[in-house]
Write an enzyme that holds these catalytic residues in place. Structure first.
Site, PDB file in Angstrom:
ATOM      1  N   LYS A 197       3.788 -25.099   1.314  1.00 61.32           N
ATOM      2  CA  LYS A 197       2.545 -24.679   0.653  1.00 61.32           C
ATOM      3  C   LYS A 197       2.784 -24.115  -0.745  1.00 61.32           C
ATOM      4  CE  LYS A 197       0.623 -23.366   5.133  1.00 61.32           C
ATOM      5  NZ  LYS A 197      -0.024 -22.303   5.923  1.00 61.32           N
ATOM      6  N   ASP A 232      -0.390 -19.501  12.371  1.00 62.75           N
ATOM      7  CA  ASP A 232      -1.851 -19.378  12.253  1.00 62.75           C
ATOM      8  C   ASP A 232      -2.589 -20.260  13.250  1.00 62.75           C
ATOM      9  OD1 ASP A 232      -1.107 -21.693  10.933  1.00 62.75           O
ATOM     10  OD2 ASP A 232      -2.369 -21.356   9.185  1.00 62.75           O
TER      11      ASP A 232
END
Length: 494
Positions: A197, A232
């Site tokens: 990311k 997550d």
């Protein structure tokens, strides 16, 4: 060159006023007529290269299921890490007390506290705060990044009060949502495999991220304990399942993307005798690394080659919020170079990597005005280009093409997971209500993308079977889920 991704999680873009109304005169100078003869074949080729007919979707779903099995057989068996979460107990509703969650998943981190009241009261109260991570820390040292996070957590903890109270004799416990590839060694420990990311923090790979956080909290004088380390997606699944027992899969579609699901321990060869009290566990697929049979374009290949992780996270680079806007920008640059799409030489702003974000292409695609005012405004304000109506229509077509491929591929990935679960469970899923918990700004704020995802699931499963698969938006579910898993794995009796 190395491209530093700057796109935040997808969010709504508000336009202050139509560009035609500012200062009483049109702000956007009409461009000369673009050379549509040169551009039309480029658009046609883009649409052909991005096409996701049913045959392509089937291949992607089958390949996803095959790669999942290979990754469960042995570490390194496929592109998919298939990381074991060590979560074999999920929240039941009996949990009581005050618990914290820290969610590090992208360009922001969130801190949250929740007061749980057991079966009768469930979630009594929640509070959260969100902090942007300075870009220099995304490329800095481990100590600097975790010091910044622990400082934010300490400030948040200082404001505890009202409905939030810690039982006497207890230490505050945290569920730490860490949304990067980690080889977990227990419910409260995990070794970072690599940053994704857009992060490139030095000195963290190979270290226990819980230890990194604990050390930073000690430096802040913060008396807290991490009782659960979760991804997550794992947090989202736990949070959604707290309210709905039919939740079997969780998917994140935001800045980055990932998926996890409930798996039987007896079909995980690499478990090597590890026991589970429930006979099931959550597996974190890390599906962003999937690459088998994806329809890629020259723009994807160029973007990948110039990224900080060339050759990696190919699925993520075709379906997630960090990259969709950048793909569109690259297409528009080539169109302007080849056919003067905007009637002049390529502006410097448009030539800047990641200047066009996915929130921008979502807003442009939702523009229903006669002269595409929002499209013209974004192109001028964000990319520094003048546009006529024909150019704006082409821009919308490009946005739609890239979003359609992304949404349909994401849908195929979901079906691949369901397919693998169905085949290994000998039909125990088929015909039953199965919920996919979905979180992330891309899914939440991009209606066309969301529709394309659902269309792909329906096409692959058929109209009857797809009725049993419910895709539910679980907003901010990972934070609550992490706190719930901290409660489930608390060292104290409930």
């Amino acid at each position: 060159m190395s491209v530093a991704a700057r796109s935040p999680a997808v969010r709504s873009v508000s336009l202050s006023r139509p560009w035609t109304a500012r200062m009483g005169v049109p702000r956007v100078r009409m461009a000369v007529q673009s050379n549509l003869v040169s551009i039309a074949p480029m658009l046609t080729k883009l649409q052909r290269d991005c096409a996701t007919p049913l045959s392509v979707l089937r291949h992607v779903a089958d390949a996803m299921a095959d790669d999942m099995r290979a990754g469960l057989a042995v570490d390194g068996g496929s592109d998919l890490k298939m990381i074991l979460s060590y979560v074999d107990r999920l929240p039941t509703g009996n949990e009581k007390g005050l618990f914290y969650a820290l969610d590090l998943g992208g360009t922001n981190f969130r801190v949250l506290r929740v007061q749980l009241g057991g079966k009768d009261e469930r979630v009594i109260a929640t509070e959260f705060d969100q902090v942007s991570i300075p870009q220099d820390l995304m490329f800095g040292t481990t100590e600097d990044l975790f010091n910044f996070i622990a400082s934010g957590l300490a400030k948040f903890a200082q404001n505890e009060g009202g409905k939030f109270h810690l039982a006497q004799g207890r230490m505050r416990e945290i569920g730490f949502t860490f949304s990067f590839p980690v080889k977990q060694t227990s419910i409260d420990a995990g070794i970072l495999i690599k940053w994704t990311k857009g992060f490139a923090v030095s000195g963290t790979a190979g270290k226990d991220v819980v230890a990194c956080l604990n050390e930073a909290m000690e430096r802040q004088g913060l008396n807290m304990r991490v009782s659960a380390l979760v991804n997550d997606t794992v947090g989202t699944l736990a949070g959604a399942r707290y309210w709905d027992y039919d939740v079997m899969v969780a998917v994140i579609l935001g800045t980055g993307t990932n998926a996890c699901y409930m798996e039987r321990v007896d079909v995980i060869p690499k478990l090597q005798g590890l026991k589970s009290t429930s006979g099931r566990t959550i597996v974190n697929t890390e599906w962003g690394a999937f690459s088998n049979g994806l329809p890629l374009t020259e723009y994807d290949r160029e973007m990948d080659a110039e990224s900080i992780n060339p050759g990696e996270q190919i699925f993520e680079k075709t379906i997630s919020g960090m990259y969709l806007g950048e793909i569109v920008r690259r297409v528009l640059v080539k169109m302007d170079e080849a056919g003067a799409l905007f009637g002049e030489c390529v502006p410097e702003k448009l030539s800047t990597p990641f200047v066009l974000g996915t929130p921008h292409i979502s807003t442009m695609q939702q523009d229903n005005s006669k002269d595409l005012q929002a499209v013209g405004s974004i192109l001028y304000d964000v990319a520094g280009v003048n546009s006529d109506l024909s150019a704006r229509r082409i821009v919308v077509e490009v946005c739609d093409t890239v979003a359609k491929r992304g949404g349909r591929l994401a849908g195929a990935g979901i079906v691949g997971i369901l397919q693998k679960m169905e085949e290994d469970s000998k039909g125990t899923i088929s015909g039953k209500r199965t919920v996919v918990a979905m979180d992330g700004g891309l899914y939440e704020h991009y209606p066309q993308y969301r529709r394309y995802l659902q269309d792909a699931v329906t096409e692959l499963l058929g109209s009857e079977l797809s009725k049993n698969v419910v895709i539910e938006h679980s907003k901010d579910g990972s934070g609550i889920g992490a706190a719930l898993l901290a409660a489930t794995n608390s060292k104290y009796e409930h």
